[in-house]
Design an enzyme around this catalytic site. Structure first.
Site, short mmCIF file in Angstrom:
data_model
loop_
_atom_site.label_atom_id
_atom_site.label_comp_id
_atom_site.label_asym_id
_atom_site.label_seq_id
_atom_site.Cartn_x
_atom_site.Cartn_y
_atom_site.Cartn_z
N LYS A 88 -34.64 2.97 28.26
CA LYS A 88 -36.10 3.07 28.23
C LYS A 88 -36.58 2.62 26.86
O LYS A 88 -35.93 2.91 25.84
CB LYS A 88 -36.45 4.54 28.50
CG LYS A 88 -37.93 4.86 28.65
CD LYS A 88 -38.10 6.33 29.00
CE LYS A 88 -39.53 6.76 29.17
NZ LYS A 88 -39.66 8.19 29.55
N SER A 163 -42.69 8.88 33.42
CA SER A 163 -42.90 7.70 32.60
C SER A 163 -41.71 6.74 32.60
O SER A 163 -41.88 5.57 32.25
CB SER A 163 -43.21 8.12 31.16
OG SER A 163 -42.11 8.84 30.63
N SER A 187 -40.19 13.05 33.64
CA SER A 187 -40.16 11.58 33.60
C SER A 187 -38.87 10.90 33.96
O SER A 187 -38.83 9.67 34.06
CB SER A 187 -40.59 11.11 32.22
OG SER A 187 -41.99 11.13 32.15
#
Ligand code: GLN
Length: 484
Positions: A88, A163, A187
């Site tokens: 990420k 996210s 997330s």
């Protein structure tokens, strides 16, 4: 469980890849090239990836292949030999751009590597790219990314969740054998559920936060997104453990994750408050089917109540903005990447840089956070929320006196349509209702995918006791390979 049906490539299990690189039947360079070519070929459609680090990755891969060819190495030290992965883009990887999907950090090149990533790379894994997210990890759809939304691989009109939406979509597509996400309030689990992959949120402190762009320091945790629990266990065994760069890390037994096939009889508690009216009927059905699967396998299933879950969302949206407003104060236009032009004074530079560098969601949360921390409202909001958090933790502890693990949905609905909730932040926050209480209590939890025919994927969540991460994986593995 096999990779979800939308995968554009199906990688072998991670341990098998490492063994094949070790015996020369696969090479690290070919694996990296394969991952990069998949991204090149498919990511125009999905936009899961913000950047790739081709040169660096190939250089690392070449070193691994040379090491293998030399014969002077010890296989035990490299359980992830030649395995490519995607991180990420709020995780620092030295020499690569790390933006947290915010204009504030656009062009920022990481000066060092996050401990979790470094441990993976030390074990032979190779980071090939960085995945899209909601800017600074604020959100549940990737629609808050300053660089464009990621599309759900199961339906490009829908969000992948967030996210860590880029990481979950990349995993569902099979760009790499695993990806990394962060989970502050859901997330990892929520996008994993929306994209039909396995998303694991470790116990708070199990994985070092050093080198992760901070959101809320008391709940942030890095974890793997994979296609099966065996791979998750392997990644966790490498990534976990005490780190002198993060004083909140806890000791881990490196062998803990190596015995996850040890399936003893357990008591599974179905959490009443997680099956409220907010949950769509098809999701409730899947939770019930999972409970039945445990019963059928000789496990005990009971109902438990954790009443404070009903106020967990409100508690989370006081405490997390409070913490993130403090963490984001470092982005002041002086210390990191972005700085507004044409400012006459330092004061003006702070103001302009922050108002033009942050997106709407970060600003909304900074205002909320500073408000609840302000002296006039501290007792009414922040302190009260801390009390609710303590109560929630004690209720979880009580539930674990009678159950080994807890079961519930990961999300109240399947992936929603792009744009459906963007005008209504409260509705968007409400999507986090099934996941945030786990973060407030610092517990380990996993989202296990259920993919039914052509419909959107559904995730079933298993929550474990503090530090009993391996047990969560053990119990979750029983849901793999189930006919649904
Ligand atoms: N959707 C949640 C939020 O917006 C969770 C975010 C996260 O875990 N990073 O706060």
């Amino acid at each position: 469980m096999s990779q979800s049906s939308v995968a554009v490539f199906s990688w072998p299990k991670i341990n098998d890849i490492a063994l094949s690189v070790a015996d020369g039947s696969m090479t690290a360079v070919a694996n990296v090239e394969k991952a990069l070519s998949l991204i090149r070929e498919y990511d125009n459609t999905y936009h899961a990836i913000l950047s790739t680090c081709e040169e660096l990755a190939l250089e690392k891969a070449k070193k691994i292949d040379d090491m293998v060819a030399s014969g002077e190495w010890n296989a035990e030290e490299y359980p992830l030999l030649g395995v490519p992965f995607i991180a990420k883009d709020n995780l620092l990887v030295k020499g690569t751009e790390t933006t947290a999907a915010s204009n504030m950090l656009k062009g920022f090149v990481a000066p060092y590597t996050a401990t979790a990533v470094q441990r993976l790379e030390n074990a032979g894994a190779i980071c090939v790219g960085k995945a899209n997210l909601d800017a600074f990890a604020h959100g549940g759809s990737t629609e808050n990314s300053d660089f464009g939304v990621t599309k759900n691989p199961h339906d490009t009109g829908r969000v992948p969740g967030g996210s860590s939406g880029g990481s979950a979509a990349a995993m569902a597509l099979g760009y790499t054998p695993f990806t990394l996400g962060t989970d502050t309030g859901g997330s990892i689990r929520q996008p994993a559920s929306f994209c039909g992959v396995v998303g694991f949120k470790p116990t708070y402190g199990r994985v070092s936060r050093s080198g992760a762009v901070a959101m809320a320091s008391s709940t942030d945790v890095i974890g793997p997104i994979t296609s099966n629990t065996e791979d998750t266990a392997l990644i966790m065994s490498v990534m976990s453990g005490k780190d002198e760069l993060d004083s909140t890390t806890i000791d881990s037994d490196p062998n803990e994750f190596r015995n996850v096939s040890d399936k003893k009889s357990v008591t599974v508690g179905v959490v009443k408050e997680l099956l409220s009216d907010a949950v769509a009927p098809e999701i409730r059905e899947e939770v019930e089917a999972a409970a039945q699967a445990y019963r059928d396998n000789g496990h005990k299933v009971v109902e438990v109540s954790i009443p404070t879950i009903d106020v967990a969302l409100a508690t989370y949206y006081v405490l997390v903005p409070a913490e993130l407003s403090s963490n984001l104060s470092r982005h002041d236009g002086q210390r990191y990447q972005y700085s507004a032009d044409d400012t006459a004074t330092l004061e003006e530079s702070y103001e302009k840089s922050r108002t033009s560098g942050f997106g709407r969601e970060a600003k909304r949360r900074i205002m909320l956070g500073t408000y609840v921390l302000s002296s006039g409202f501290y007792d009414a909001y922040y302190k009260k929320a801390q009390k609710a958090r303590t109560k929630l933790i004690s209720e979880f502890n009580k539930a674990f006196e009678t159950c080994d693990v807890l079961l519930g949905p990961t999300t109240p609905s399947v992936a929603f349509k792009i744009g459906e909730l963007t005008d209504d932040p409260i509705q968007m926050y409400a999507q986090d209702i099934m996941t945030v209480s786990v973060n407030l209590a610092g517990l380990p939890a996993i989202s296990m995918p259920v993919v039914r025919n052509s419909s959107m994927p559904i995730g079933v969540q298993i929550i474990g006791q503090h530090k009993k991460d391996a047990q969560v994986l053990e119990v979750a593995s029983l849901l793999e390979g189930r006919e649904s």
